[in-house]
Design a protein around this motif. Structure first.
Motif, mmCIF file in Angstrom:
data_model
loop_
_atom_site.group_PDB
_atom_site.id
_atom_site.type_symbol
_atom_site.label_atom_id
_atom_site.label_comp_id
_atom_site.label_asym_id
_atom_site.label_seq_id
_atom_site.Cartn_x
_atom_site.Cartn_y
_atom_site.Cartn_z
ATOM 1 N N THR A 414 0.871 -1.117 -0.074
ATOM 2 C CA THR A 414 0.049 -0.056 -0.086
ATOM 3 C C THR A 414 0.927 1.401 -0.196
ATOM 4 O O THR A 414 1.877 1.309 0.545
ATOM 5 N N GLN A 416 0.338 5.512 0.627
ATOM 6 C CA GLN A 416 -0.754 6.662 0.761
ATOM 7 C C GLN A 416 -0.483 7.700 -0.165
ATOM 8 O O GLN A 416 0.662 8.381 -0.426
ATOM 9 N N ASN A 419 -5.012 11.791 0.792
ATOM 10 C CA ASN A 419 -6.163 11.389 1.478
ATOM 11 C C ASN A 419 -6.550 9.774 1.386
ATOM 12 O O ASN A 419 -7.503 9.268 2.169
ATOM 13 N N ASP A 420 -5.974 9.273 0.370
ATOM 14 C CA ASP A 420 -6.453 7.937 -0.154
ATOM 15 C C ASP A 420 -5.318 6.856 -0.224
ATOM 16 O O ASP A 420 -4.021 7.356 0.335
ATOM 17 N N LEU A 421 -5.746 5.754 -0.251
ATOM 18 C CA LEU A 421 -4.811 4.555 0.174
ATOM 19 C C LEU A 421 -4.507 3.810 -1.322
ATOM 20 O O LEU A 421 -5.632 3.286 -1.684
ATOM 21 N N GLN A 422 -3.391 3.728 -1.923
ATOM 22 C CA GLN A 422 -3.130 3.159 -3.177
ATOM 23 C C GLN A 422 -2.927 1.664 -2.885
ATOM 24 O O GLN A 422 -1.830 1.418 -1.947
ATOM 25 N N CYS A 449 -12.122 -0.978 -3.263
ATOM 26 C CA CYS A 449 -10.853 -0.425 -3.876
ATOM 27 C C CYS A 449 -11.195 -0.250 -5.196
ATOM 28 O O CYS A 449 -11.451 -1.235 -6.103
ATOM 29 N N GLN A 466 -8.724 6.311 3.260
ATOM 30 C CA GLN A 466 -8.343 5.518 4.007
ATOM 31 C C GLN A 466 -6.763 5.574 4.160
ATOM 32 O O GLN A 466 -6.242 5.961 3.289
ATOM 33 N N SER A 467 -6.231 5.026 5.623
ATOM 34 C CA SER A 467 -4.816 5.272 5.539
ATOM 35 C C SER A 467 -4.207 3.695 5.764
ATOM 36 O O SER A 467 -3.020 3.784 5.742
ATOM 37 N N GLY A 468 -4.902 2.825 5.956
ATOM 38 C CA GLY A 468 -4.428 1.595 5.947
ATOM 39 C C GLY A 468 -5.189 0.271 5.960
ATOM 40 O O GLY A 468 -6.662 0.581 6.333
ATOM 41 N N PHE A 488 4.127 -2.047 3.780
ATOM 42 C CA PHE A 488 3.831 -1.082 3.376
ATOM 43 C C PHE A 488 5.091 -0.395 2.566
ATOM 44 O O PHE A 488 6.381 -0.642 2.724
ATOM 45 N N ASN A 494 4.684 5.453 -7.236
ATOM 46 C CA ASN A 494 3.666 4.694 -7.430
ATOM 47 C C ASN A 494 3.856 3.616 -8.511
ATOM 48 O O ASN A 494 3.107 3.081 -9.265
#
Length: 497
Positions: A414, A416, A419-422, A449, A466-468, A488, A494
């Motif tokens: 993942t 960050q 404010n989103d979680l990739q 997702c 989401q953060s995680g 992480f 990316n």
């Protein structure tokens, strides 16, 4: 047009430039006694010696079984039920006599027998059964007829020809009560159940003796003015291929008494009939029989008095034509959406997968004119073939559909992003060519997702706000896999390392 004065089996037709002699007898086209009789052709009958439908002069030194010339009875088989009292039977328990009659006559006395059974039990044996062409009767205890009636399977054998019919025998005295609101429907139900309707007492009772019952229209005509006739409002679908269609929904009013549908084209001498499979007061489920020709035919609903009500149109068209499917493969767990390419897809009822012979539900998209189904789970090896089920026939579709192993996912990381979680999911390379619409990813089983892209060896998606997450679940058709806590990644580009 003039009949041939010698045999009356041909007519002479005067055309503009010729005189043509045309046969009016086509007995040979009917392969069974039942079909030969159903033709209602006075020149055709069943020849016992040759075992075929023919004219009388073609059946020498043999029984020739045909429709009675002086009979208005159109039903091949009719029945009546009578009750014998304990007095008649010397204080034995009351018995029911079932009388069965075929609307047939014969030049000689053919071999004739009847068998009456309820479930796996023979209803009557020995002296309780009598059979003399064209009638037979059977005696059994009245205790066998309960409140739901007694279902009886009847098999009548004339020489080598068998005629079967399923009957439901009812307690005649329970069909109607002494209510003043006697209806035409009750009278029709009484007569069609083999019982006797008394016009004086306006109630149903057991038939007395074994004399032929009155025609329903004659027995119940005084009550016809009160009768609400069935109406047809719609038929879904009303367009079918010439193979026919199963489980068609008919909507209407006052359909409780309908027993079957009748279909007839403008040039058809004999109407086709199909029984009601399921019913309510405003819906019927029926099968549309196949047709030898394309075009429009008229359909009506038939009540026990043999009257036809309503006038709906059914259009017979060409059969579906399949030119291929896309995609041409699936993962082994199945559930992949397979689009069928071709024409007249709206007539397809289901898809059959071979060699398993598994029936798959098909769905038609009216907006695009296309049809699709979900690939089944596959445990075997090699390629599959598919065919289209249309009525009681099948149409070939594709023979080289292959299965690949289920997708293999190795890990996910993942990242960050604001404010989103990739979520970056690594997978092994495969030949499935997954599309965005086929893959669904959930974080911790509750966070959607949203897919960004699918690469050769990776799937990338975003969980908004989401953060995680501790786990992700990947669902592709009928295949699902859950992967544990993420590793992480702080890669700012990316990309997957």
């Amino acid at each position: 047009m003039h009949f041939d004065p010698v045999d009356f089996k041909h007519i002479y037709i005067a055309l503009r430039k010729q005189l043509r002699r045309v046969t009016v007898v086509q007995c040979a086209k009917y392969s069974t006694l039942k079909d030969c009789r159903s033709a209602l052709d006075p020149l055709c009958g069943w020849c016992v010696k040759t075992q075929r439908c023919s004219t009388h002069d073609e059946c020498l030194n043999s029984s020739w079984v045909s429709i009675p010339k002086d009979s208005l009875q159109t039903e091949l088989l009719s029945f009546q039920v009578a009750q014998k009292s304990s007095t008649e039977l010397f204080h034995s328990p009351p018995q029911i006599t079932l009388h069965l009659a075929l609307s047939l006559e014969s030049t000689e006395n053919p071999a004739f027998s009847c068998v009456f059974s309820s479930g796996s039990v023979n209803l009557c044996n020995g002296s309780a059964l009598t059979a003399v062409f064209p009638k037979c009767s059977c005696n059994f205890s009245d205790q066998l007829i309960n409140t739901k009636g007694l279902k009886v399977s009847t098999t009548v054998t004339v020489e080598d020809q068998k005629i079967t019919k399923n009957l439901t025998l009812t307690n005649c005295s329970s069909i109607t009560d002494n209510s003043p609101n006697v209806s035409y429907t009750q009278c029709v139900q009484c007569i069609s159940s083999g019982c006797h309707w008394s016009s004086s007492s306006q109630r149903c009772d057991w038939t007395q003796g074994s004399e032929p019952q009155l025609n329903i229209q004659d027995a119940c005509k005084d009550l016809l003015s009160e009768y609400k006739e069935p109406e047809i409002l719609s038929l879904e679908p009303h367009k079918v291929s010439f193979h026919g269609r199963n489980s068609v929904l008919l909507r209407g009013r006052n359909l409780d008494s309908v027993t079957k549908i009748r279909i007839q084209g403008d040039l058809d001498c004999i109407a086709k009939e199909s029984p009601v499979l399921n019913r309510s007061s405003d819906t019927l489920v029926v099968n549309i029989p196949p047709s030898e020709t394309k075009g429009k035919v008229k359909m009506c609903v038939v009540t026990p008095d043999n009257r036809c009500h309503g006038n709906s149109i059914i259009t017979y068209s060409s059969q579906p034509r399949c030119t291929g499917v896309q995609p041409r493969n699936s993962w082994r767990s199945g559930g992949r959406k397979i689009h069928v390419q071709g024409t007249n897809m709206e007539y397809v009822e289901s898809v059959i997968a071979q060699p398993s012979n598994k029936v798959l539900e098909s769905l038609y998209d009216a907006s695009s004119g296309g049809m699709w189904f979900y690939s089944p789970r596959y445990e075997g090896s090699g390629q599959l073939s598919f065919s289209l089920n249309v009525g009681n026939s099948t149409v070939d579709c594709v023979h080289d559909f292959s299965y690949k192993p289920d997708p293999v996912f190795t890990e996910f990381t993942t990242l960050q992003v604001a404010n989103d979680l990739q979520v970056n999911i690594q997978k092994k390379a495969d030949m499935l060519n997954l599309s965005m619409s086929e893959v669904n990813v959930m974080g911790d089983q509750i966070y959607q997702c949203v897919l960004e892209r699918i690469e050769f060896n990776a799937i990338i998606c975003i969980i908004k706000g989401q953060s995680g997450v501790d786990s992700i679940t990947i669902t592709i058709g009928s295949y699902a896999v859950m992967m544990g806590r993420a590793k992480f990644c702080l890669n700012p580009h990316n990309t997957l390392g």
